[in-house]
Scaffold this motif. Structure first.
Motif, short mmCIF file in Angstrom:
data_model
loop_
_atom_site.label_atom_id
_atom_site.label_comp_id
_atom_site.label_asym_id
_atom_site.label_seq_id
_atom_site.Cartn_x
_atom_site.Cartn_y
_atom_site.Cartn_z
N SER A 183 -26.03 50.27 -17.24
CA SER A 183 -26.62 48.93 -17.34
C SER A 183 -25.55 47.89 -17.04
CB SER A 183 -27.18 48.69 -18.74
OG SER A 183 -28.19 49.61 -19.05
N GLY A 184 -25.97 46.79 -16.46
CA GLY A 184 -25.01 45.73 -16.18
C GLY A 184 -25.66 44.55 -15.48
N THR A 185 -24.83 43.58 -15.20
CA THR A 185 -25.27 42.37 -14.53
C THR A 185 -25.02 42.50 -13.03
OG1 THR A 185 -24.75 41.06 -16.50
CG2 THR A 185 -24.98 39.87 -14.42
N VAL A 186 -26.00 42.10 -12.24
CA VAL A 186 -25.85 42.14 -10.79
C VAL A 186 -24.94 41.00 -10.35
CG1 VAL A 186 -27.04 42.02 -8.57
CG2 VAL A 186 -28.12 43.18 -10.51
N LEU A 203 -23.57 46.27 -9.33
CA LEU A 203 -23.47 46.11 -10.77
C LEU A 203 -22.02 45.93 -11.21
CD1 LEU A 203 -26.36 46.50 -11.63
CD2 LEU A 203 -25.65 48.43 -13.04
N VAL A 205 -19.53 46.84 -13.74
CA VAL A 205 -19.44 47.98 -14.65
C VAL A 205 -18.06 47.99 -15.29
CG1 VAL A 205 -19.58 50.49 -14.87
CG2 VAL A 205 -21.05 49.30 -13.24
N ASP A 262 -29.79 41.22 -15.32
CA ASP A 262 -29.37 42.45 -15.97
C ASP A 262 -30.36 43.55 -15.61
OD1 ASP A 262 -27.20 41.26 -17.27
OD2 ASP A 262 -28.45 40.62 -18.95
N THR A 264 -30.89 48.11 -15.34
CA THR A 264 -30.42 49.43 -15.76
C THR A 264 -30.74 50.45 -14.68
OG1 THR A 264 -30.67 48.95 -18.12
CG2 THR A 264 -30.64 51.27 -17.49
#
Length: 303
Positions: A183-186, A203, A205, A262, A264
């Motif tokens: 999961s993370g922010t683009v 992402l 990471v 965000d 996943t």
């Protein structure tokens, strides 16, 4: 999210205790037991976890779940067993906390007057890992679970890291009980994917997170609540200069701007290793073949 045992507000809770890195099948069994005890006694249940894992702090090993991923996974595991936790405690595991005497940690738990403590048989705690599961008896009723095995392999976070290192994400998924997630922010990339007809979401990471290397069939949870199939490159980008490790996901049959969102990514299956291509036409041809292979593999995956 609570940051310490002292911050627990629930009255006489059933406490599931562990590092919970990855929230794998062994952890899920522990959570299921905590939910069962909580249901039988009419008490709330909650997990007490730690981040980062001790092996990350002391040994530099990558972790499986970020703090936010761990929170989500713990809630999901509780719901799958019949009850969400009343609260989630994730204690920051740093040098100061690691120096806490085992007796002090037991005292902190006892102060919350738990109805029961549910823990795996290999749990250690306190300075120098001096505390063992039976030291927890001073804090309340103790329910110790044996380790879980799948086939002839004991389910441990280290075994999952080994599977990811080998690119065997399907075995990692078996041990986890679900595909490995990232999961993370683009974030903004170099937009090369758009120029070759394969736009990607890049992402951000944590470099400490375990990432398999290669090209993978994935499922992507988008901000609108939908889950879409796709393919992703994890690790270095051999055909371009750039960061040493990254995750770039192409979402099938979807158009839109994901920058700042965000998402996943669930890593379902490995398609191939990484290859450096001599020119863009060769890369385009391989990506087209990857898309066909990814769609075929995802057709076999649970929704």
């Amino acid at each position: 999210m609570r940051r310490s045992v002292a911050a627990i507000t629930a009255t006489a809770p059933v406490v599931a205790l562990g590092t919970f890195d990855g929230v794998h099948e062994g952890h899920r069994a522990l959570i299921a037991r905590a939910v069962a005890v909580a249901t039988a006694t009419g008490r709330p249940w909650l997990p007490v976890a730690f981040f980062p894992p001790p092996k990350t702090l002391f040994g530099g090993h990558p972790f499986l779940s970020s703090e936010s991923e761990k929170h989500t996974l713990l809630v999901e595991a509780g719901l799958a067993s019949g009850a969400a936790p009343s609260e989630v405690v994730i204690v920051p595991f740093d040098a100061d906390f690691a120096s806490t005497p085992a007796a002090a940690f037991v005292d902190a738990l006892a102060a919350r007057a738990p109805t029961a403590l549910v823990v795996g048989e290999d749990f250690r705690f306190g300075r120098g890992r001096a505390g063992g599961v039976h030291d927890l008896e001073a804090a309340g009723r103790l329910d110790v679970l044996p380790l879980v095995a799948i086939g002839d392999e004991v389910v441990k976070s280290s075994a999952i890291r080994d599977a990811l290192d080998a690119g065997d994400v399907e075995r990692a998924g078996e041990l986890l009980g679900a595909p490995y997630r990232v999961s993370g922010t683009v974030v903004a990339g170099d937009r090369r994917g758009r120029t070759i007809g394969v736009p990607t979401a890049n992402l951000a990471v944590d470099p400490r997170k375990a990432l398999p290397v290669g090209v993978f069939a994935v499922q992507v949870d988008l901000p609108d609540g939908s889950r879409r199939g796709g393919m992703a490159n994890l690790g270095p980008r051999p055909s371009f200069a750039g960061p040493a490790a990254s995750l770039e996901a192409h979402v099938f049959d979807w158009e839109g701007d994901l920058y700042g969102a965000d998402i996943t990514v669930h890593v379902v299956a490995r398609l191939r290793g990484q290859t450096r291509f001599a020119d863009l036409p060769a890369l385009r041809a391989q990506l087209a073949a990857d898309a066909v292979a990814a769609r075929a593999r995802l057709a076999l995956a649970p929704a």
